[in-house]
Design a protein around this motif. Structure first.
Motif, PDB file in Angstrom:
ATOM      1  N   ASP A  30       0.692  -1.163   0.023  1.00 17.75           N
ATOM      2  CA  ASP A  30       0.047  -0.126   0.153  1.00 17.75           C
ATOM      3  C   ASP A  30       0.943   1.211   0.040  1.00 17.75           C
ATOM      4  OD1 ASP A  30      -2.674  -0.998   1.850  1.00 17.75           O
ATOM      5  OD2 ASP A  30      -1.908  -1.776   0.167  1.00 17.75           O
ATOM      6  N   ASP A  31       2.140   1.220   0.253  1.00 13.05           N
ATOM      7  CA  ASP A  31       3.005   2.324   0.562  1.00 13.05           C
ATOM      8  C   ASP A  31       3.807   2.762  -0.905  1.00 13.05           C
ATOM      9  OD1 ASP A  31       4.221   1.683   3.852  1.00 13.05           O
ATOM     10  OD2 ASP A  31       2.308   2.719   3.127  1.00 13.05           O
ATOM     11  N   TYR A  32       3.374   1.733  -2.065  1.00 12.30           N
ATOM     12  CA  TYR A  32       4.203   1.881  -3.264  1.00 12.30           C
ATOM     13  C   TYR A  32       3.197   2.166  -4.294  1.00 12.30           C
ATOM     14  CZ  TYR A  32       8.562   0.507  -1.124  1.00 12.30           C
ATOM     15  OH  TYR A  32       9.665   0.168  -0.213  1.00 12.30           O
ATOM     16  N   THR A  33       4.029   2.759  -5.431  1.00 13.05           N
ATOM     17  CA  THR A  33       3.482   2.928  -6.915  1.00 13.05           C
ATOM     18  C   THR A  33       3.929   1.959  -7.467  1.00 13.05           C
ATOM     19  OG1 THR A  33       3.105   5.449  -6.614  1.00 13.05           O
ATOM     20  CG2 THR A  33       3.529   4.390  -8.652  1.00 13.05           C
ATOM     21  N   ILE A  34       3.312   1.220  -8.317  1.00 14.67           N
ATOM     22  CA  ILE A  34       3.807   0.071  -9.237  1.00 14.67           C
ATOM     23  C   ILE A  34       3.690   0.744 -10.626  1.00 14.67           C
ATOM     24  CG2 ILE A  34       3.358  -2.204 -10.183  1.00 14.67           C
ATOM     25  CD1 ILE A  34       4.172  -1.976  -7.156  1.00 14.67           C
ATOM     26  N   GLY A  35       4.690   0.725 -11.287  1.00 17.37           N
ATOM     27  CA  GLY A  35       4.789   1.279 -12.815  1.00 17.37           C
ATOM     28  C   GLY A  35       5.192  -0.091 -13.734  1.00 17.37           C
ATOM     29  N   CYS A  50       1.473   3.932 -14.461  1.00 19.36           N
ATOM     30  CA  CYS A  50       1.646   3.702 -12.995  1.00 19.36           C
ATOM     31  C   CYS A  50       0.432   3.794 -11.909  1.00 19.36           C
ATOM     32  CB  CYS A  50       2.898   4.274 -12.527  1.00 19.36           C
ATOM     33  SG  CYS A  50       2.612   6.081 -12.360  1.00 19.36           S
ATOM     34  N   ILE A  51       0.346   3.195 -11.036  1.00 16.59           N
ATOM     35  CA  ILE A  51      -0.796   3.155 -10.196  1.00 16.59           C
ATOM     36  C   ILE A  51      -0.168   3.512  -8.805  1.00 16.59           C
ATOM     37  CG2 ILE A  51      -0.975   0.712  -9.861  1.00 16.59           C
ATOM     38  CD1 ILE A  51      -4.203   1.333  -9.708  1.00 16.59           C
ATOM     39  N   SER A  52      -0.831   4.301  -8.051  1.00 20.71           N
ATOM     40  CA  SER A  52      -0.440   4.493  -6.618  1.00 20.71           C
ATOM     41  C   SER A  52      -1.274   3.665  -5.463  1.00 20.71           C
ATOM     42  CB  SER A  52      -0.728   5.821  -6.089  1.00 20.71           C
ATOM     43  OG  SER A  52      -0.491   5.942  -4.671  1.00 20.71           O
ATOM     44  N   ASN A  53      -0.624   2.237  -4.908  1.00 16.92           N
ATOM     45  CA  ASN A  53      -1.683   1.841  -4.205  1.00 16.92           C
ATOM     46  C   ASN A  53      -2.103   2.171  -2.739  1.00 16.92           C
ATOM     47  OD1 ASN A  53      -1.556  -0.663  -5.759  1.00 16.92           O
ATOM     48  ND2 ASN A  53       0.884  -0.815  -5.077  1.00 16.92           N
ATOM     49  N   ASP A  54      -1.451   3.634  -2.832  1.00 13.37           N
ATOM     50  CA  ASP A  54      -1.825   4.405  -1.564  1.00 13.37           C
ATOM     51  C   ASP A  54      -3.140   5.053  -1.610  1.00 13.37           C
ATOM     52  OD1 ASP A  54      -0.990   7.592  -0.058  1.00 13.37           O
ATOM     53  OD2 ASP A  54      -1.899   5.934   0.792  1.00 13.37           O
ATOM     54  N   ASP A  55      -3.380   5.815  -2.756  1.00  9.62           N
ATOM     55  CA  ASP A  55      -4.654   6.371  -3.053  1.00  9.62           C
ATOM     56  C   ASP A  55      -5.334   5.981  -4.561  1.00  9.62           C
ATOM     57  OD1 ASP A  55      -2.768   9.497  -3.937  1.00  9.62           O
ATOM     58  OD2 ASP A  55      -3.183   7.591  -4.972  1.00  9.62           O
ATOM     59  N   ALA A  97       7.837  -2.324 -11.684  1.00  8.98           N
ATOM     60  CA  ALA A  97       8.648  -1.789 -10.879  1.00  8.98           C
ATOM     61  C   ALA A  97       7.897  -1.013  -9.775  1.00  8.98           C
ATOM     62  CB  ALA A  97       9.898  -1.063 -11.429  1.00  8.98           C
ATOM     63  N   ALA A  98       8.636  -0.834  -8.474  1.00  2.00           N
ATOM     64  CA  ALA A  98       7.977  -0.617  -7.285  1.00  2.00           C
ATOM     65  C   ALA A  98       8.759   0.648  -6.997  1.00  2.00           C
ATOM     66  CB  ALA A  98       7.761  -1.448  -6.122  1.00  2.00           C
ATOM     67  N   ASP A  99       8.007   2.003  -6.712  1.00  3.18           N
ATOM     68  CA  ASP A  99       8.415   3.291  -6.447  1.00  3.18           C
ATOM     69  C   ASP A  99       7.764   3.730  -4.809  1.00  3.18           C
ATOM     70  OD1 ASP A  99       9.115   6.002  -5.972  1.00  3.18           O
ATOM     71  OD2 ASP A  99       7.237   6.278  -7.916  1.00  3.18           O
ATOM     72  N   SER A 100       8.639   4.019  -4.154  1.00  5.04           N
ATOM     73  CA  SER A 100       7.822   4.657  -2.696  1.00  5.04           C
ATOM     74  C   SER A 100       8.000   6.107  -2.723  1.00  5.04           C
ATOM     75  CB  SER A 100       9.048   4.378  -1.639  1.00  5.04           C
ATOM     76  OG  SER A 100      10.131   4.716  -1.933  1.00  5.04           O
ATOM     77  N   ALA A 101       8.194   6.791  -3.874  1.00 12.11           N
ATOM     78  CA  ALA A 101       8.276   8.318  -3.962  1.00 12.11           C
ATOM     79  C   ALA A 101       7.171   9.098  -4.545  1.00 12.11           C
ATOM     80  CB  ALA A 101       9.514   8.725  -4.588  1.00 12.11           C
ATOM     81  N   GLY A 102       5.962   8.227  -4.785  1.00 14.63           N
ATOM     82  CA  GLY A 102       4.908   9.049  -5.427  1.00 14.63           C
ATOM     83  C   GLY A 102       4.693   8.483  -6.823  1.00 14.63           C
ATOM     84  N   LEU A 103       3.721   9.244  -7.746  1.00 19.08           N
ATOM     85  CA  LEU A 103       3.477   8.950  -8.744  1.00 19.08           C
ATOM     86  C   LEU A 103       4.150   9.440  -9.987  1.00 19.08           C
ATOM     87  CD1 LEU A 103       0.663   7.297 -10.009  1.00 19.08           C
ATOM     88  CD2 LEU A 103      -0.345   9.642 -10.180  1.00 19.08           C
ATOM     89  N   GLY A 104       4.378   8.534 -10.930  1.00 24.44           N
ATOM     90  CA  GLY A 104       5.338   8.928 -12.062  1.00 24.44           C
ATOM     91  C   GLY A 104       5.982   7.725 -12.723  1.00 24.44           C
ATOM     92  N   THR A 105       6.526   7.958 -13.984  1.00 20.73           N
ATOM     93  CA  THR A 105       7.266   6.778 -14.460  1.00 20.73           C
ATOM     94  C   THR A 105       8.617   7.294 -14.771  1.00 20.73           C
ATOM     95  OG1 THR A 105       6.369   7.522 -16.652  1.00 20.73           O
ATOM     96  CG2 THR A 105       5.133   6.033 -15.541  1.00 20.73           C
TER      97      THR A 105
END
Length: 123
Positions: A30-35, A50-55, A97-105
Motif C-alpha cells: 500500500d505504500d508503493y506505486t507500481i509502474g 503507473c498506479i499508486s496503491n496508496d490512493d 517496478a515499485a516506487d516509494s516516492a509517489g506517482l510517475g514513470t
C-alpha cells in the motif's frame, strides 16, 4: 526478501489483447506505486503507466492512453496491466517496478524491478 515478478506475456496478433500481472512481496504494498515499463530491441526503456496503491491515482503515457489499463488488487499484492489493440511496434520486454516516492514513470524513482516478461505482437 523483496520480490517483483511479472507474468502473462507471450505472443499475440496485432490488434489483440494480453494481460500482464505483477506480483510483489517483501515490502508494504500500500505504500508503493507500481509502474510498467517496456524496452523494445535497440531502444531505451520507456515508462508507460503507473498506479499508486496508496490512493489509487493513475498515470498513463500518451502512447498507451485509451488502450492499456492498470489496476491493483491490494488483497493479493498484485497489479494487472490489460493491453488492448496491441501493435507490432509494441513488441518488447515489459517490466514492472515499485516506487516509494509517489506517482510517475521516471525510472530513477523506482526501487525494485522485476526481471521482465517478453511480449511479441505479430503483424
Amino acid at each position: 526478501e523483496v520480490q517483483v515478478v511479472e507474468s502473462g506475456g507471450g505472443l499475440v496478433q496485432a490488434g489483440g489483447s494480453l494481460r500482464l500481472s505483477c506480483a510483489v512481496s517483501g515490502f508494504t504494498f500500500d505504500d508503493y506505486t507500481i509502474g510498467w515499463f517496456r524496452q523494445a530491441p535497440g531502444k531505451e526503456r520507456e515508462g508507460l503507466l503507473c498506479i499508486s496503491n496508496d490512493d489509487g491515482r493513475t498515470y498513463y503515457s500518451d502512447s498507451v492512453k485509451g488502450r492499456f489499463t492498470i489496476s491493483s488488487d491490494n488483497a493479493k499484492n498484485t497489479v494487472l496491466l490489460q493491453m488492448n489493440s496491441l501493435k507490432p511496434e509494441e513488441t518488447a520486454v515489459y517490466y514492472c517496478a515499485a516506487d516509494s516516492a509517489g506517482l510517475g514513470t521516471e525510472e530513477w524513482k523506482y526501487d525494485f524491478w522485476g526481471q521482465g516478461n517478453q511480449v511479441t505482437v505479430s503483424s
